[in-house]
Scaffold this motif. Structure first.
Motif, PDB file in Angstrom:
ATOM      1  N   UNK A  63       0.857  -2.557  11.699  1.00  0.00           N
ATOM      2  CA  UNK A  63       0.345  -2.607  10.327  1.00  0.00           C
ATOM      3  C   UNK A  63      -1.129  -3.012  10.311  1.00  0.00           C
ATOM      4  N   UNK A  64      -1.470  -4.012  11.123  1.00  0.00           N
ATOM      5  CA  UNK A  64      -2.860  -4.469  11.194  1.00  0.00           C
ATOM      6  C   UNK A  64      -3.767  -3.350  11.678  1.00  0.00           C
ATOM      7  N   UNK A  65      -3.418  -2.728  12.787  1.00  0.00           N
ATOM      8  CA  UNK A  65      -4.260  -1.666  13.365  1.00  0.00           C
ATOM      9  C   UNK A  65      -4.399  -0.481  12.408  1.00  0.00           C
ATOM     10  N   UNK A  66      -3.296  -0.108  11.760  1.00  0.00           N
ATOM     11  CA  UNK A  66      -3.334   1.020  10.827  1.00  0.00           C
ATOM     12  C   UNK A  66      -4.248   0.712   9.649  1.00  0.00           C
ATOM     13  N   UNK A  67      -4.128  -0.496   9.082  1.00  0.00           N
ATOM     14  CA  UNK A  67      -4.977  -0.845   7.945  1.00  0.00           C
ATOM     15  C   UNK A  67      -6.450  -0.863   8.347  1.00  0.00           C
ATOM     16  N   UNK A  94       0.837  -1.206   0.000  1.00  0.00           N
ATOM     17  CA  UNK A  94       0.000   0.000   0.000  1.00  0.00           C
ATOM     18  C   UNK A  94       0.872   1.256   0.000  1.00  0.00           C
ATOM     19  N   UNK A  95       1.986   1.229   0.703  1.00  0.00           N
ATOM     20  CA  UNK A  95       2.900   2.367   0.701  1.00  0.00           C
ATOM     21  C   UNK A  95       3.405   2.636  -0.710  1.00  0.00           C
ATOM     22  N   UNK A  96       3.807   1.585  -1.401  1.00  0.00           N
ATOM     23  CA  UNK A  96       4.298   1.736  -2.777  1.00  0.00           C
ATOM     24  C   UNK A  96       3.199   2.272  -3.694  1.00  0.00           C
ATOM     25  N   UNK A  97       1.985   1.770  -3.519  1.00  0.00           N
ATOM     26  CA  UNK A  97       0.870   2.221  -4.365  1.00  0.00           C
ATOM     27  C   UNK A  97       0.579   3.705  -4.144  1.00  0.00           C
ATOM     28  N   UNK A 135       1.977   4.266   5.833  1.00  0.00           N
ATOM     29  CA  UNK A 135       2.067   2.824   5.596  1.00  0.00           C
ATOM     30  C   UNK A 135       3.501   2.322   5.776  1.00  0.00           C
ATOM     31  N   UNK A 136       4.488   3.080   5.302  1.00  0.00           N
ATOM     32  CA  UNK A 136       5.890   2.669   5.463  1.00  0.00           C
ATOM     33  C   UNK A 136       6.277   2.646   6.939  1.00  0.00           C
ATOM     34  N   UNK A 171      -1.466  14.509   0.416  1.00  0.00           N
ATOM     35  CA  UNK A 171      -2.187  13.526   1.241  1.00  0.00           C
ATOM     36  C   UNK A 171      -1.766  12.116   0.847  1.00  0.00           C
ATOM     37  N   UNK A 172      -1.625  11.872  -0.461  1.00  0.00           N
ATOM     38  CA  UNK A 172      -1.145  10.562  -0.909  1.00  0.00           C
ATOM     39  C   UNK A 172       0.262  10.292  -0.377  1.00  0.00           C
ATOM     40  N   UNK A 173       1.121  11.297  -0.383  1.00  0.00           N
ATOM     41  CA  UNK A 173       2.477  11.139   0.135  1.00  0.00           C
ATOM     42  C   UNK A 173       2.461  10.842   1.634  1.00  0.00           C
ATOM     43  N   UNK A 174       1.652  11.579   2.385  1.00  0.00           N
ATOM     44  CA  UNK A 174       1.548  11.336   3.828  1.00  0.00           C
ATOM     45  C   UNK A 174       1.039   9.922   4.104  1.00  0.00           C
ATOM     46  N   UNK A 175       0.110   9.465   3.285  1.00  0.00           N
ATOM     47  CA  UNK A 175      -0.421   8.113   3.434  1.00  0.00           C
ATOM     48  C   UNK A 175       0.662   7.077   3.152  1.00  0.00           C
ATOM     49  N   UNK A 176       1.454   7.292   2.101  1.00  0.00           N
ATOM     50  CA  UNK A 176       2.562   6.381   1.790  1.00  0.00           C
ATOM     51  C   UNK A 176       3.547   6.324   2.949  1.00  0.00           C
ATOM     52  N   UNK A 177       3.853   7.468   3.528  1.00  0.00           N
ATOM     53  CA  UNK A 177       4.766   7.517   4.681  1.00  0.00           C
ATOM     54  C   UNK A 177       4.152   6.798   5.878  1.00  0.00           C
TER      55      UNK A 177
END
Length: 135
Positions: A64-68, A12-15, A53-54, A45-51
């Motif tokens: 990772x589970x809780x964040x998703x 998801x981070x890569x996407x 997820x990373x 916002x997409x960049x913050x989301x990628x960060x």
């Protein structure tokens, strides 16, 4: 499947990083005059989301589970709010800042559902792996 949630978080981070980069490069899919409209705020916002997820991928399985799980619900609700804010208009600005259109809203709802399901699926398989391990 021991690291399923971490691997999904990296994917998801890569996407989202890909969506960020595409938003800044002229193309017919993502951008100011593209199929999925974005502006600089939307791309950030997409960049913050990628960060995000990373970061949780680096923190491990539980993060990772809780964040998703949480982010999936938030992202789905963002799409719903987008539909409400746009009304009958084909495009506009979410919270008067983030440029969106109807297709963005469908994508946000769909991705939100997929991300939340990924979190719950990962949790189910993470618990199963823990329960099956010998003491």
């Amino acid at each position: 499947m021991k690291r399923l949630a971490v691997n999904l978080a990296w994917a998801f981070s890569a996407a989202f990083l890909g969506a960020t980069l595409m938003g800044f490069v002229p193309n017919p899919l993502v951008g100011e005059n593209a199929l999925f409209v974005t502006n600089t705020a939307h791309n950030l916002v997409h960049l913050a989301t990628a960060i995000g997820f990373a970061t949780v991928a680096l923190l491990g399985e539980k993060a990772s589970i809780r964040f998703m799980q949480a982010f999936g619900v938030i992202y789905m609700l963002t799409g719903v709010v987008g539909f409400v804010m746009l009304g009958s208009q084909s495009e506009g600005h979410l919270f008067h800042i983030i440029h969106i259109n109807w297709l963005d809203n469908f994508l946000h709802v769909g991705l939100g559902i997929a991300i939340a399901i990924a979190g719950w699926y990962s949790q189910k398989h993470s618990n199963r792996a823990t329960a099956e391990q010998p003491s």
